[in-house]
Enzyme design. Structure first.
Site, mmCIF file in Angstrom:
data_model
loop_
_atom_site.group_PDB
_atom_site.id
_atom_site.type_symbol
_atom_site.label_atom_id
_atom_site.label_comp_id
_atom_site.label_asym_id
_atom_site.label_seq_id
_atom_site.Cartn_x
_atom_site.Cartn_y
_atom_site.Cartn_z
ATOM 1 N N ASP A 136 4.402 57.675 -59.780
ATOM 2 C CA ASP A 136 4.398 58.102 -61.184
ATOM 3 C C ASP A 136 3.027 58.685 -61.490
ATOM 4 O OD1 ASP A 136 4.905 58.221 -64.115
ATOM 5 O OD2 ASP A 136 6.626 56.963 -63.629
ATOM 6 N N HIS A 140 2.980 61.797 -60.075
ATOM 7 C CA HIS A 140 3.237 62.847 -61.061
ATOM 8 C C HIS A 140 1.972 63.556 -61.517
ATOM 9 C CE1 HIS A 140 7.284 60.751 -62.315
ATOM 10 N NE2 HIS A 140 7.275 61.174 -61.063
#
Length: 378
Positions: A215, A237
């Site tokens: 993430d 991410h």
């Protein structure tokens, strides 16, 4: 005559007593009792450390095994305490929300000794759903209300169940040479394993971090004067602002990401303003960033975030102003199925941008860019 002389003597004695200065009061000691150095270990170490934290000048946690469902809560430390982790710190398994570790205070120094590991063994919770369902997973480290030149240095964190480090209510915190390694989650169902989630904090420096996760490497949801520098982000991410909007604090100002690398990630650099909400994103700088092996978006700037990227028409309630993108190296960095740069702004809501020496290629051109400042490319 004798009576008269006796009376005079008594009067003279009384006068001496009255004229004598009163004894000086004894001032209470201003010297505080010295706090002791303390070492804790084993299955009883967590409880003992929590009970004794106020009395210890230094706390050494040596191979502590924290029981299931328990927060190792060091949020009542005396000012100036040093906390050192030695060996392997572990946590028992239980489905609950956590956090597994909490540290707060003024001028607190948190250190990892050579070879030390904080190992919550997150694979026991991983099911591919993260915080969206399945098992209830505990967040790992609440670094909250750390102020007055507090620091976190040389921690090695391995396999968190979900989010790794939450920074909230901090002012004057420096994090140096921390490793967050959730790389096993790439194949074992790790999800929502954000490395640093930052909110309502100021004067934060994160330097030399190495992050392997699934993430955001960094997500600044609110706060001012925040720097991330010299970092490596892999597997997640990327370096993110937001999402901003819909929280109690919706201001992001003076945030810098510098001299860092983002690789093997869904996104490189991302700014997310939530659709239909209000707030401020001002003075964000990305400088000296190298991108490689990016799957979806090299650079993504959106004012239509709605729980997912690029959802419908953008709104203007969260302006993105004074943005700087410079020296971004991403030649051939984006997968052919991804997009190099996507910018979707509300009318008049993106202004005063600086865009210099930005090269992000390898992917497609995004065909639905909106209200892009003239200096930028999309």
């Amino acid at each position: 005559m004798l009576k008269l002389m006796g009376s005079l003597v008594l009067l003279a004695s009384a006068a001496e007593v009255i004229a004598s200065p009163a004894a000086e009061p004894v001032a209470p000691s201003t010297t505080l009792e010295k706090r002791a150095p303390c070492t804790f270990s084993g299955s009883n170490g967590a409880a003992a450390a929590m009970a004794s934290q106020k009395a210890c000048s230094t706390i050494v946690l040596s191979n502590v095994a924290v029981p299931a469902g328990t927060t190792l809560d060091l949020s009542d430390l005396a000012d100036g305490t040093t906390v050192t982790f030695e060996g392997e710190t572990t946590w028992g398994y239980q489905e609950w929300s956590g956090p597994l570790l909490k540290i707060s205070g003024k001028n607190i120094k948190v250190k990892g000794a050579s070879g030390a590991t904080l190992n919550p063994d997150g694979a026991r919770w991983w099911d591919g759903q993260g915080g969206n369902g399945g098992k209830t997973k505990p967040k790992f480290f609440a670094a909250h209300d750390l102020t007055s030149s507090s620091s976190i240095t040389d921690l090695h964190i391995l396999n968190t169940p979900v989010q790794a480090v939450s920074i909230n209510g901090c002012d004057g915190l420096t994090i140096t040479d921390i490793t967050i390694d959730n790389s096993a989650g790439d194949t074992q169902g790790g999800h929502n394993t954000d490395a640093f989630d930052i909110g309502s904090s100021s004067n934060i420096i994160i330097s030399g971090a190495k992050v392997y996760n699934q993430d955001d490497c960094v997500a600044v949801n609110s706060g001012t004067d925040i720097t991330f520098t010299g970092g490596l982000c892999s597997g997640g991410h990327g370096l993110s602002i937001g999402s901003v909007g819909g929280r109690s604090d919706n201001t992001v100002e003076n945030v810098s990401f510098t001299n860092s690398q983002v690789t093997n990630s869904d996104n490189g650099l991302r700014i997310k303003a939530t659709k239909g909400k209000t707030g401020t994103i001002k003075g964000v700088t990305y400088s000296g960033i190298t991108l490689s092996s990016i799957r979806k978006y090299g650079i993504l700037i959106e004012q239509n975030y709605d729980g997912g990227d690029l959802k419908g028409d953008p709104t203007s309630g969260i302006p993105i102003t004074d943005l700087t993108m410079q020296n971004i190296s991403g030649k051939g960095a984006v997968a052919s199925s991804g997009y190099n740069i996507a910018i979707v702004c509300g009318s008049g809501a993106c202004s005063n941008w600086t865009w210099k020496s930005v090269e992000v290629t390898g992917g497609k051109t995004y065909g639905s860019c909106k209200n892009v400042p003239s200096v930028a490319q999309c």
